[in-house]
Design an enzyme around this catalytic site. Structure first.
Site, short mmCIF file in Angstrom:
data_model
loop_
_atom_site.label_atom_id
_atom_site.label_comp_id
_atom_site.label_asym_id
_atom_site.label_seq_id
_atom_site.Cartn_x
_atom_site.Cartn_y
_atom_site.Cartn_z
N SER A 1 -1.70 -4.55 3.41
CA SER A 1 -2.29 -3.27 3.74
C SER A 1 -2.88 -3.28 5.16
O SER A 1 -2.14 -3.49 6.11
CB SER A 1 -3.34 -2.88 2.69
OG SER A 1 -3.67 -1.53 2.80
N ASP B 1 5.01 4.41 -1.16
CA ASP B 1 3.74 3.70 -1.10
C ASP B 1 2.63 4.60 -1.64
O ASP B 1 2.28 5.62 -1.05
CB ASP B 1 3.47 3.32 0.36
CG ASP B 1 2.21 2.50 0.55
OD1 ASP B 1 1.16 2.86 -0.04
OD2 ASP B 1 2.26 1.51 1.29
N HIS C 1 1.55 -0.45 -3.87
CA HIS C 1 0.92 -0.70 -2.57
C HIS C 1 0.43 -2.15 -2.57
O HIS C 1 -0.54 -2.48 -3.25
CB HIS C 1 -0.25 0.25 -2.33
CG HIS C 1 -0.93 0.05 -0.99
ND1 HIS C 1 -0.34 0.43 0.19
CD2 HIS C 1 -2.11 -0.52 -0.67
CE1 HIS C 1 -1.16 0.11 1.20
NE2 HIS C 1 -2.23 -0.47 0.70
#
Length: 411
Positions: A198, A294, A361
């Site tokens: 991330s 995502d 994600h």
């Protein structure tokens, strides 16, 4: 903000508690660890050991400190056997802060202060168990904790409303921690991999070539950003919510020093903070792992709160299975733009892609998504197998882009 079902590891729990503590801060609710739309159970051969925290030596003297001025930290698990001279460095994620107020809130959780960090279990790509991590299990593995709020990129400071200082020193943290690791054995590595999830995945792109430059040319050095390919897209109301948010981050924290000079010569600082621009300048072999649906970007960039009427997108944002056919069409449009921005990476020699169509994600920090009987697959390979084939040159088929949702039954 609605959240998908989380994997219940200690690492996730600590991040969830820390993120929940700062719910009032815009975008701070990023889940910086792997999340799927289905319930999952971690598959493990044995319980992973706790890896203790190491505080950076001489942090204050180096000006390499967290938002609150505390020393940054990392966790190091030593390699063994044939992996004794191989190093995996993993950058933690956890969104960003774009104002003095939101950065001040982070001081009270692990994403802004090492005072709130704890020992963690290493799973998936960080596991030292062969069944969960067949290619990297015996490597030296480092988890660099995230406490600056700008993807390890800023170099500035500010003053909070109560008169206390806030330190935006992500770049110094990066440099000082890597310097310390080089002195702890990484300087003699035979092979190395920089990875992150991330905001840590974006940091992996920002620092990829710098990491490569620290080793002799004969050392195999590559990069693996997981869910770090954030795209500059209009939200449902027609505004560019993420670009606006990034604009606050890059100017508050002064991230200009880490951005590509060729990009800055043509575009503004904020545009150069996006992955699509960063990859144009990266010369180090890189493997981009991401979902083209995502869920965090769908929740926060495409359909942020306030960009749609009432609760019309709430169910869809929480779980793609709740989306109407019209909403799925909008998500297909997101996917189309996402894939178009990957074109540069597709054309790069020695790069790899694993772009699945799962509502996910981050997929490297959990056994169930990284490498297990229920892992997402492309070309009949798990993520771990695809990354290993790419890193060690075992296969030429390392650029895989999934078909449209819901075509992949392994999601």
């Amino acid at each position: 903000m609605a959240m998908a079902t989380e994997l219940r590891s200690p690492l996730v729990r600590q991040h969830r508690q820390g993120l929940a503590a700062a719910a009032a801060a815009p975008l701070l609710m990023l889940l910086s660890v792997a999340t799927l739309s289905r319930s999952s159970v971690v598959v493990a051969a044995s319980s992973p050991e706790l890896v203790e925290l190491t505080l950076l030596a001489g942090a204050r003297e180096k000006g390499a400190v967290c938002l609150d001025g505390s020393p940054p930290a990392y966790q190091l698990q030593r390699g063994f056997g044939s992996g004794s001279h191989s190093w995996l460095v993993y950058l933690e994620g956890g969104a960003w802060c774009n104002t003095m107020e939101s950065c001040s809130k982070r001081k009270m959780i692990n994403l802004g202060s090492s005072h709130f960090m704890k020992a963690e279990e290493f799973n998936a790509i960080l596991s030292n168990q062969h069944p969960q991590n067949p290619d990297f299990y015996d490597w030296n593995k480092v988890f660099i904790r995230y406490c600056d709020g700008a993807s390890f990129a800023g170099d500035a400071e500010g003053e909070d409303q109560d008169g206390t200082k806030l330190f935006f020193r992500g770049l110094r943290i990066w440099e000082a921690v890597v310097d310390e690791l080089m002195g702890k054995g990484m300087g003699t590595a035979k092979q190395a991999l920089l990875a992150g999830c991330s905001a840590g995945g974006l940091a992996t792109l920002l620092h990829c070539d710098n990491f490569r430059a620290r080793f002799p040319q004969e050392v195999s050095v590559k990069c693996l950003p997981d869910a770090g390919f954030f795209i500059d897209i209009k939200d449902l109301s027609g505004k560019r919510f993420l670009r606006s948010f990034y604009d606050g981050v890059v100017h508050l924290q002064n991230v200009r020093k880490v951005l590509p000079k060729d990009c800055l010569a043509k575009k503004d600082t904020t545009e150069c903070f996006f992955a699509a621009e960063l990859i144009k300048s990266i010369s180090t072999p890189t493997f981009i792992l991401n979902s083209d649906y995502d869920y965090w970007q769908i929740q926060n960039a495409l359909a942020p709160d306030g960009s749609y009427l009432g609760q019309s997108w709430s169910g869809c944002k929480a779980d793609i299975q709740n989306c109407s056919s019209k909403q799925i069409d909008v998500l297909h449009g997101f996917r189309q733009k996402f894939i178009s921005e990957l074109k540069v990476a597709e054309d790069k020699k020695n790069w790899g892609l694993f772009i699945d169509s799962c509502f996910a994600h981050c997929q490297t920090l959990h056994n169930t998504t990284w490498h297990s009987p229920t892992s997402p697959r492309l070309g009949n390979k798990t993520i771990a197998e695809a990354v290993g084939d790419w890193y060690f040159g075992r296969s030429q088929a390392v650029k895989q882009i999934d078909c449209k949702y819901p075509c992949n039954p392994t999601c």
